[in-house]
Design a protein around this motif. Structure first.
Motif, PDB file in Angstrom:
ATOM      1  N   ALA A 101       0.840  -1.202   0.000  1.00  0.00           N
ATOM      2  CA  ALA A 101       0.000   0.000   0.000  1.00  0.00           C
ATOM      3  C   ALA A 101       0.870   1.244   0.000  1.00  0.00           C
ATOM      4  N   ILE A 102       0.332   2.301  -0.611  1.00  0.00           N
ATOM      5  CA  ILE A 102       0.944   3.632  -0.576  1.00  0.00           C
ATOM      6  C   ILE A 102      -0.075   4.562   0.061  1.00  0.00           C
ATOM      7  N   LEU A 103       0.243   5.082   1.235  1.00  0.00           N
ATOM      8  CA  LEU A 103      -0.664   5.972   1.964  1.00  0.00           C
ATOM      9  C   LEU A 103      -0.215   7.410   1.785  1.00  0.00           C
ATOM     10  N   LEU A 104      -1.163   8.286   1.490  1.00  0.00           N
ATOM     11  CA  LEU A 104      -0.866   9.706   1.326  1.00  0.00           C
ATOM     12  C   LEU A 104      -1.530  10.495   2.441  1.00  0.00           C
ATOM     13  N   THR A 105      -0.717  11.225   3.210  1.00  0.00           N
ATOM     14  CA  THR A 105      -1.312  12.101   4.226  1.00  0.00           C
ATOM     15  C   THR A 105      -2.059  13.243   3.576  1.00  0.00           C
ATOM     16  N   HIS A 106      -1.561  13.709   2.442  1.00  0.00           N
ATOM     17  CA  HIS A 106      -2.238  14.726   1.644  1.00  0.00           C
ATOM     18  C   HIS A 106      -1.538  14.801   0.294  1.00  0.00           C
ATOM     19  N   ALA A 107      -2.035  15.674  -0.586  1.00  0.00           N
ATOM     20  CA  ALA A 107      -1.594  15.633  -1.982  1.00  0.00           C
ATOM     21  C   ALA A 107      -0.884  16.899  -2.436  1.00  0.00           C
ATOM     22  N   HIS A 108      -0.177  17.582  -1.540  1.00  0.00           N
ATOM     23  CA  HIS A 108       0.704  18.654  -1.998  1.00  0.00           C
ATOM     24  C   HIS A 108       1.854  18.070  -2.804  1.00  0.00           C
ATOM     25  N   LEU A 109       2.387  18.866  -3.722  1.00  0.00           N
ATOM     26  CA  LEU A 109       3.387  18.375  -4.662  1.00  0.00           C
ATOM     27  C   LEU A 109       4.558  17.663  -4.007  1.00  0.00           C
ATOM     28  N   ASP A 110       5.015  18.163  -2.864  1.00  0.00           N
ATOM     29  CA  ASP A 110       6.212  17.577  -2.252  1.00  0.00           C
ATOM     30  C   ASP A 110       5.939  16.231  -1.595  1.00  0.00           C
ATOM     31  N   HIS A 111       4.675  15.875  -1.432  1.00  0.00           N
ATOM     32  CA  HIS A 111       4.328  14.583  -0.841  1.00  0.00           C
ATOM     33  C   HIS A 111       3.939  13.544  -1.890  1.00  0.00           C
ATOM     34  N   ILE A 112       3.771  13.972  -3.137  1.00  0.00           N
ATOM     35  CA  ILE A 112       3.377  13.036  -4.201  1.00  0.00           C
ATOM     36  C   ILE A 112       4.347  13.056  -5.372  1.00  0.00           C
ATOM     37  N   GLY A 113       5.454  13.789  -5.245  1.00  0.00           N
ATOM     38  CA  GLY A 113       6.371  13.946  -6.372  1.00  0.00           C
ATOM     39  C   GLY A 113       6.979  12.644  -6.868  1.00  0.00           C
ATOM     40  N   GLY A 114       7.088  11.657  -5.987  1.00  0.00           N
ATOM     41  CA  GLY A 114       7.633  10.362  -6.385  1.00  0.00           C
ATOM     42  C   GLY A 114       6.581   9.279  -6.536  1.00  0.00           C
ATOM     43  N   LEU A 115       5.311   9.675  -6.488  1.00  0.00           N
ATOM     44  CA  LEU A 115       4.235   8.677  -6.504  1.00  0.00           C
ATOM     45  C   LEU A 115       4.239   7.845  -7.780  1.00  0.00           C
ATOM     46  N   ASN A 116       4.389   8.484  -8.922  1.00  0.00           N
ATOM     47  CA  ASN A 116       4.373   7.731 -10.173  1.00  0.00           C
ATOM     48  C   ASN A 116       5.482   6.687 -10.213  1.00  0.00           C
ATOM     49  N   ASP A 117       6.665   7.041  -9.718  1.00  0.00           N
ATOM     50  CA  ASP A 117       7.779   6.101  -9.724  1.00  0.00           C
ATOM     51  C   ASP A 117       7.536   4.933  -8.777  1.00  0.00           C
ATOM     52  N   VAL A 118       7.004   5.218  -7.597  1.00  0.00           N
ATOM     53  CA  VAL A 118       6.741   4.154  -6.631  1.00  0.00           C
ATOM     54  C   VAL A 118       5.627   3.244  -7.123  1.00  0.00           C
ATOM     55  N   ARG A 119       4.619   3.825  -7.728  1.00  0.00           N
ATOM     56  CA  ARG A 119       3.540   3.024  -8.308  1.00  0.00           C
ATOM     57  C   ARG A 119       4.066   2.094  -9.402  1.00  0.00           C
ATOM     58  N   ALA A 120       4.898   2.640 -10.277  1.00  0.00           N
ATOM     59  CA  ALA A 120       5.431   1.845 -11.383  1.00  0.00           C
ATOM     60  C   ALA A 120       6.274   0.685 -10.872  1.00  0.00           C
ATOM     61  N   LEU A 121       6.999   0.923  -9.783  1.00  0.00           N
ATOM     62  CA  LEU A 121       7.868  -0.114  -9.234  1.00  0.00           C
ATOM     63  C   LEU A 121       7.091  -1.183  -8.481  1.00  0.00           C
ATOM     64  N   THR A 122       6.075  -0.765  -7.725  1.00  0.00           N
ATOM     65  CA  THR A 122       5.425  -1.685  -6.783  1.00  0.00           C
ATOM     66  C   THR A 122       4.046  -2.170  -7.212  1.00  0.00           C
ATOM     67  N   HIS A 123       3.353  -1.375  -8.047  1.00  0.00           N
ATOM     68  CA  HIS A 123       1.962  -1.666  -8.444  1.00  0.00           C
ATOM     69  C   HIS A 123       1.033  -1.735  -7.232  1.00  0.00           C
ATOM     70  N   ALA A 124       1.402  -1.054  -6.167  1.00  0.00           N
ATOM     71  CA  ALA A 124       0.599  -1.061  -4.946  1.00  0.00           C
ATOM     72  C   ALA A 124      -0.530  -0.045  -5.050  1.00  0.00           C
ATOM     73  N   PRO A 125      -1.666  -0.301  -4.420  1.00  0.00           N
ATOM     74  CA  PRO A 125      -2.768   0.659  -4.431  1.00  0.00           C
ATOM     75  C   PRO A 125      -2.455   1.895  -3.592  1.00  0.00           C
ATOM     76  N   VAL A 126      -3.018   3.014  -4.010  1.00  0.00           N
ATOM     77  CA  VAL A 126      -2.815   4.301  -3.344  1.00  0.00           C
ATOM     78  C   VAL A 126      -4.063   4.659  -2.558  1.00  0.00           C
ATOM     79  N   TYR A 127      -3.857   5.192  -1.354  1.00  0.00           N
ATOM     80  CA  TYR A 127      -4.948   5.602  -0.477  1.00  0.00           C
ATOM     81  C   TYR A 127      -4.865   7.104  -0.237  1.00  0.00           C
ATOM     82  N   ILE A 128      -6.011   7.800  -0.380  1.00  0.00           N
ATOM     83  CA  ILE A 128      -6.059   9.240  -0.125  1.00  0.00           C
ATOM     84  C   ILE A 128      -7.464   9.625   0.315  1.00  0.00           C
ATOM     85  N   HIS A 129      -7.589  10.744   1.016  1.00  0.00           N
ATOM     86  CA  HIS A 129      -8.907  11.247   1.390  1.00  0.00           C
ATOM     87  C   HIS A 129      -9.621  11.768   0.140  1.00  0.00           C
TER      88      HIS A 129
END
Length: 215
Positions: free
Chosen positions: A54-82
């Motif tokens: 799992a990839i948990l996001l406390t929030h979606a400001h740029l500095d907290h999601i800047g590596g999301l695409n790379d981590v998703r591509a590597l892990t294929h894990a689901p993302v959680y956000i409010h």
């Protein structure tokens, strides 16, 4: 899960030095990533051989999601956000990346899972309590595992999250800190989005921004 099975690694990433957290169940090897920030190479190196569930996001400001695409591509894990910040993932104006001089704005796919206040997640053998903790941003969430709280940019060591960005609200942040974070046990360790970890007790006693906040 016992405390001994929880391994916590922190990776301050990018120009904002945003803390990405890697939580690993040492018994099973299953792993959760919280807030994959910008310039995520150290994070990617650390998780390349891990079973990220799992990839948990406390929030979606740029500095907290800047590596999301790379981590998703590597892990294929689901993302959680409010849900209040689901659209921020796809919109550079909302996540703020269009306002910075980046090589290109940050655009991510929508999250597979949406979070709710009071929700309990069972991930990687961990029981995770979800708290909606707005103020820094409308959809900010904190994740509590036992005496460990991963709070994003709500409360820092002797500081608080900024509220001058779109969607931020100072009064809401103060209510969040008083009525949610300060209701946690005093020995709860807070792992913030930037800077060193702290404790609820320490912030109650030494944080100048919350002096007089306690009832």
């Amino acid at each position: 899960m016992s405390e001994q099975q929880l391994s916590i690694q922190v990776f301050p990433l990018g120009d904002f030095q945003t803390n990405a957290y890697v939580l690993t169940n040492t018994g099973t090897g299953e792993t959760i990533v919280i807030d994959p920030g910008m310039k995520p190479e150290p994070l990617l190196q650390a998780i390349k051989n891990k079973q990220v569930v799992a990839i948990l996001l406390t929030h979606a400001h740029l500095d907290h999601i800047g590596g999301l695409n790379d981590v998703r591509a590597l892990t294929h894990a689901p993302v959680y956000i409010h849900p209040l910040e689901q659209d921020w993932l796809t919109d550079p104006d909302l996540n703020g990346s269009s306002r910075w001089n980046l090589p290109e704005p940050i655009v991510c796919e929508r999250a597979e899972k949406e979070l709710a206040d009071g929700q309990t997640l069972e991930l990687a053998g961990f029981t995770i309590q979800v708290m909606h903790t707005p103020g820094h941003s409308p959809g900010s969430c904190s994740f509590v595992i036992g005496r460990h709280c991963f709070g994003g940019d709500v409360l820092f060591a002797q500081s608080i999250g900024r509220t001058d960005l779109p969607g931020g609200d100072y009064e809401t942040l103060m209510i969040t800190i008083q009525d949610k974070l300060f209701e946690l046990d005093d020995d709860t360790i807070v792992y913030p989005g930037h800077g060193p970890k702290t404790t609820i007790d320490s912030e109650k006693n030494f944080n100048p921004f919350v002096t007089g906040l306690l009832r």
